[in-house]
Design an enzyme around this catalytic site. Structure first.
Site, PDB file in Angstrom:
ATOM      1  N   LYS A  76       0.882  -1.171   0.000  1.00 49.06           N
ATOM      2  CA  LYS A  76       0.000   0.000   0.000  1.00 49.06           C
ATOM      3  C   LYS A  76       0.915   1.215   0.000  1.00 49.06           C
ATOM      4  O   LYS A  76       2.060   1.130   0.473  1.00 49.06           O
ATOM      5  CB  LYS A  76      -0.861  -0.011   1.268  1.00 49.06           C
ATOM      6  CG  LYS A  76      -2.110   0.811   1.169  1.00 49.06           C
ATOM      7  CD  LYS A  76      -3.278  -0.008   0.643  1.00 49.06           C
ATOM      8  CE  LYS A  76      -4.512   0.845   0.488  1.00 49.06           C
ATOM      9  NZ  LYS A  76      -5.649   0.103  -0.036  1.00 49.06           N
ATOM     10  N   GLY A 181     -25.023   1.029   3.650  1.00 43.86           N
ATOM     11  CA  GLY A 181     -24.238   1.778   2.669  1.00 43.86           C
ATOM     12  C   GLY A 181     -24.693   1.501   1.245  1.00 43.86           C
ATOM     13  O   GLY A 181     -24.449   0.423   0.706  1.00 43.86           O
ATOM     14  N   GLY A 183     -23.608   2.607  -1.649  1.00 41.46           N
ATOM     15  CA  GLY A 183     -22.585   3.204  -2.523  1.00 41.46           C
ATOM     16  C   GLY A 183     -22.182   2.191  -3.576  1.00 41.46           C
ATOM     17  O   GLY A 183     -22.990   1.361  -3.998  1.00 41.46           O
ATOM     18  N   ASN A 184     -20.918   2.212  -3.980  1.00 42.63           N
ATOM     19  CA  ASN A 184     -20.477   1.302  -5.040  1.00 42.63           C
ATOM     20  C   ASN A 184     -20.731  -0.161  -4.674  1.00 42.63           C
ATOM     21  O   ASN A 184     -21.376  -0.898  -5.412  1.00 42.63           O
ATOM     22  CB  ASN A 184     -18.988   1.562  -5.344  1.00 42.63           C
ATOM     23  CG  ASN A 184     -18.476   0.668  -6.460  1.00 42.63           C
ATOM     24  OD1 ASN A 184     -18.106  -0.478  -6.233  1.00 42.63           O
ATOM     25  ND2 ASN A 184     -18.505   1.168  -7.677  1.00 42.63           N
ATOM     26  N   VAL A 185     -20.254  -0.587  -3.530  1.00 40.89           N
ATOM     27  CA  VAL A 185     -20.403  -1.992  -3.117  1.00 40.89           C
ATOM     28  C   VAL A 185     -21.875  -2.314  -2.832  1.00 40.89           C
ATOM     29  O   VAL A 185     -22.423  -3.312  -3.307  1.00 40.89           O
ATOM     30  CB  VAL A 185     -19.529  -2.288  -1.868  1.00 40.89           C
ATOM     31  CG1 VAL A 185     -19.724  -3.726  -1.414  1.00 40.89           C
ATOM     32  CG2 VAL A 185     -18.058  -2.012  -2.158  1.00 40.89           C
ATOM     33  N   GLY A 186     -22.535  -1.438  -2.065  1.00 35.35           N
ATOM     34  CA  GLY A 186     -23.910  -1.685  -1.632  1.00 35.35           C
ATOM     35  C   GLY A 186     -24.912  -1.741  -2.772  1.00 35.35           C
ATOM     36  O   GLY A 186     -25.779  -2.623  -2.805  1.00 35.35           O
TER      37      GLY A 186
HETATM   38  P1  NAD Z   1     -18.693   4.466  -1.710  1.00 36.60           P
HETATM   39  O1  NAD Z   1     -18.073   5.759  -1.329  1.00 36.60           O
HETATM   40  O2  NAD Z   1     -19.063   4.221  -3.132  1.00 36.60           O
HETATM   41  O3  NAD Z   1     -20.051   4.228  -0.871  1.00 36.60           O
HETATM   42  C1  NAD Z   1     -20.118   4.382   0.502  1.00 36.60           C
HETATM   43  C2  NAD Z   1     -21.579   4.612   0.862  1.00 36.60           C
HETATM   44  O4  NAD Z   1     -21.667   4.621   2.280  1.00 36.60           O
HETATM   45  C3  NAD Z   1     -22.151   5.935   0.379  1.00 36.60           C
HETATM   46  O5  NAD Z   1     -23.439   5.704  -0.146  1.00 36.60           O
HETATM   47  C4  NAD Z   1     -22.267   6.785   1.652  1.00 36.60           C
HETATM   48  O6  NAD Z   1     -23.376   7.671   1.630  1.00 36.60           O
HETATM   49  C5  NAD Z   1     -22.507   5.697   2.660  1.00 36.60           C
HETATM   50  N1  NAD Z   1     -22.184   6.076   4.047  1.00 36.60           N
HETATM   51  C6  NAD Z   1     -21.266   6.935   4.519  1.00 36.60           C
HETATM   52  N2  NAD Z   1     -21.334   6.992   5.868  1.00 36.60           N
HETATM   53  C7  NAD Z   1     -22.312   6.125   6.230  1.00 36.60           C
HETATM   54  C8  NAD Z   1     -22.858   5.732   7.474  1.00 36.60           C
HETATM   55  N3  NAD Z   1     -22.415   6.215   8.616  1.00 36.60           N
HETATM   56  N4  NAD Z   1     -23.857   4.795   7.458  1.00 36.60           N
HETATM   57  C9  NAD Z   1     -24.334   4.290   6.316  1.00 36.60           C
HETATM   58  N5  NAD Z   1     -23.854   4.628   5.118  1.00 36.60           N
HETATM   59  C10 NAD Z   1     -22.863   5.543   5.072  1.00 36.60           C
HETATM   60  O7  NAD Z   1     -17.716   3.345  -1.146  1.00 36.60           O
HETATM   61  P2  NAD Z   1     -17.561   1.836  -1.639  1.00 36.60           P
HETATM   62  O8  NAD Z   1     -16.556   1.798  -2.719  1.00 36.60           O
HETATM   63  O9  NAD Z   1     -18.901   1.253  -1.861  1.00 36.60           O
HETATM   64  O10 NAD Z   1     -16.882   1.171  -0.355  1.00 36.60           O
HETATM   65  C11 NAD Z   1     -17.642   0.814   0.781  1.00 36.60           C
HETATM   66  C12 NAD Z   1     -16.755   0.027   1.731  1.00 36.60           C
HETATM   67  O11 NAD Z   1     -16.280  -1.149   1.075  1.00 36.60           O
HETATM   68  C13 NAD Z   1     -15.520   0.739   2.235  1.00 36.60           C
HETATM   69  O12 NAD Z   1     -15.255   0.298   3.523  1.00 36.60           O
HETATM   70  C14 NAD Z   1     -14.434   0.237   1.306  1.00 36.60           C
HETATM   71  O13 NAD Z   1     -13.162   0.315   1.905  1.00 36.60           O
HETATM   72  C15 NAD Z   1     -14.865  -1.193   1.122  1.00 36.60           C
HETATM   73  N6  NAD Z   1     -14.351  -1.815  -0.086  1.00 36.60           N
HETATM   74  C16 NAD Z   1     -14.635  -1.295  -1.302  1.00 36.60           C
HETATM   75  C17 NAD Z   1     -14.151  -1.914  -2.433  1.00 36.60           C
HETATM   76  C18 NAD Z   1     -14.474  -1.392  -3.805  1.00 36.60           C
HETATM   77  O14 NAD Z   1     -14.027  -1.990  -4.783  1.00 36.60           O
HETATM   78  N7  NAD Z   1     -15.254  -0.337  -3.933  1.00 36.60           N
HETATM   79  C19 NAD Z   1     -13.344  -3.058  -2.322  1.00 36.60           C
HETATM   80  C20 NAD Z   1     -13.091  -3.591  -1.047  1.00 36.60           C
HETATM   81  C21 NAD Z   1     -13.608  -2.953   0.055  1.00 36.60           C
END
Ligand code: NAD
Length: 380
Positions: A76, A181, A183-186
């Protein structure tokens, strides 16, 4: 320089600090292990990023890549800068200087990727400066990049959930799911769960939680988020709750997909799920996971469930297509979740414990510099 690093029998193998006073670039890379291949992990740009924080993330990548059976070690990197207080041009100058300074280790010992405040444009500059397309993943499509927007991590989280539900005899078609959440993952997790016939009863974003016992529609959630800024405006008689209340809405499955440190030991008693799948990184401590284990609630650990992103990076690294990515995410995450859950059932230990044993064994088999006794197999 090494504040916060816990040196042990695995690493970290190399720490390189880089500095360019003319451009105002200050950063470092922590290469934890190259036993299985060049260390793979993203670049994080924040004003507060520290070597200790980057080391912990590098170590997690060592286990995640080993668990996913990818030919990558763990690494990292960090750039100490505040992108909110610099022009776009200056930010790219800093990335360019960082890439130039990392040439002695990249791509032979380190392959970069985007992390906080880094996206396709930054990765384009990083790769161009390095001179090798293998220096980083997360590049724009015309450079062979596989876009984040395809949802590789959410897809993997879904497959992991499918396997784990089956493992505990829970029919996904009858299951109620809460997804923390949107977001991307959710969003991708919700989309695939809905297609599989599950009922998503709650999801959340930074504004709050939306709950409807009859179920929420993926299409309508997407529209609501896009048009009104938050899933909490969903309507249709749904209840709006606080972000933390996502933990206690009636649901069989909880998928975490937003913040670290979400669940604390004092939350465990109030949570009645059958299954928790960690889509986000470190949503709880290992000790809290142990409490769920004692309660008979299955927790699939983050580095098993959310490996879809790094598997997609690997497909980009070898010049593969998005079709190959979808196939590989499904096959790897399915196989690894099954393997870990079966081992845990056999030993009585937590899935995280078993996953770590598998990852450590794979690293030690190939490691020329490690000094660790072979991990002990569980007794039961
Ligand atoms: P993202 O920024 O696309 O989405 C995050 C979502 O969480 C947003 O909708 C935001 O509004 C919401 N959020 C913020 N604070 C919150 C809270 N207190 N309660 C509920 N929702 C809240 O991020 P992502 O890429 O979806 O990543 C989400 C998690 O998954 C992170 O922990 C990230 O490290 C992990 N992750 C992501 C990936 C990836 O490829 N995107 C890979 C491995 C792990």
């Amino acid at each position: 320089m090494t504040d916060g690093i816990e040196f042990d029998g695995y690493g970290p193998e190399r720490i390189l600090q880089v500095y360019n006073p003319k451009v105002g670039m200050k950063g470092f890379v922590v290469i934890d292990s190259t036993a299985l291949g060049p260390g793979k992990g993203g670049i994080r740009m924040t004003p507060t990023v520290s070597v200790g924080e980057v080391f912990k993330l590098a170590r997690t990548m060592t286990w995640k890549n080993a668990m996913a059976e990818l030919p990558f070690g763990g690494a990292k990197s960090g750039i100490i800068a505040d992108p909110k207080h610099m022009s776009k041009e200056h930010k790219l100058e800093v990335v360019k200087a960082f890439s130039e300074a990392l040439k002695p280790v990249c791509p032979d010992y380190y392959v970069a990727a985007p992390d906080i405040n880094m996206a396709e444009e930054e990765m384009r500059v990083f790769a161009k400066t390095n001179g090798s397309l293998s220096s980083t993943t997360g590049k724009p499509e015309e450079m062979g990049g596989i876009p984040h927007e395809l949802g590789s991590t959410g897809l993997g989280v879904f497959h992991s959930t499918e396997v784990a539900a089956d493992h505990i005899g829970l029919d996904l078609k009858k299951a109620r799911v809460a997804v923390e959440g949107f977001g991307n993952v959710g969003t991708f997790a919700v989309e695939f769960l809905e297609k599989a016939g599950a009922t998503v009863v709650a999801t959340s974003d930074s504004k709050g939680t939306i709950y409807n016992s009859k179920g929420l529609s993926y299409e309508k959630l997407m529209r609501t988020k896009k048009e009104l800024g938050s899933v909490t405006h969903y309507g249709e008689g749904s209840q709006v709750l606080s972000t933390h209340q996502i933990l206690t809405v009636p649901a069989d499955i909880l998928i975490t997909a937003a913040i670290p440190d979400l669940v604390h030991a004092h939350d465990v008693d109030g949570m009645k799920h059958k299954l928790i799948v960690e889509g986000s990184n470190i949503p709880m401590t290992e000790q809290t996971e142990n409490f769920f284990h004692q309660k008979g609630i299955l927790v699939v650990p983050d580095f098993v469930a959310n490996a879809g992103g790094v598997i997609s990076s690997y497909v980009e690294f070898i010049g593969g297509t998005k079709e190959q990515m979808f196939k590989l995410v499904k096959s790897k995450v399915t196989k690894n979740t099954e393997m870990v859950l079966k081992a845990s059932e056999k030993s009585g230990e937590t899935p995280r414990h078993e996953a770590l044993l598998i990852a450590q064994e794979r690293v030690l088999k190939k490691c020329k510099v490690c000094n660790v006794p072979a991990p002990k197999k569980s007794k039961k």
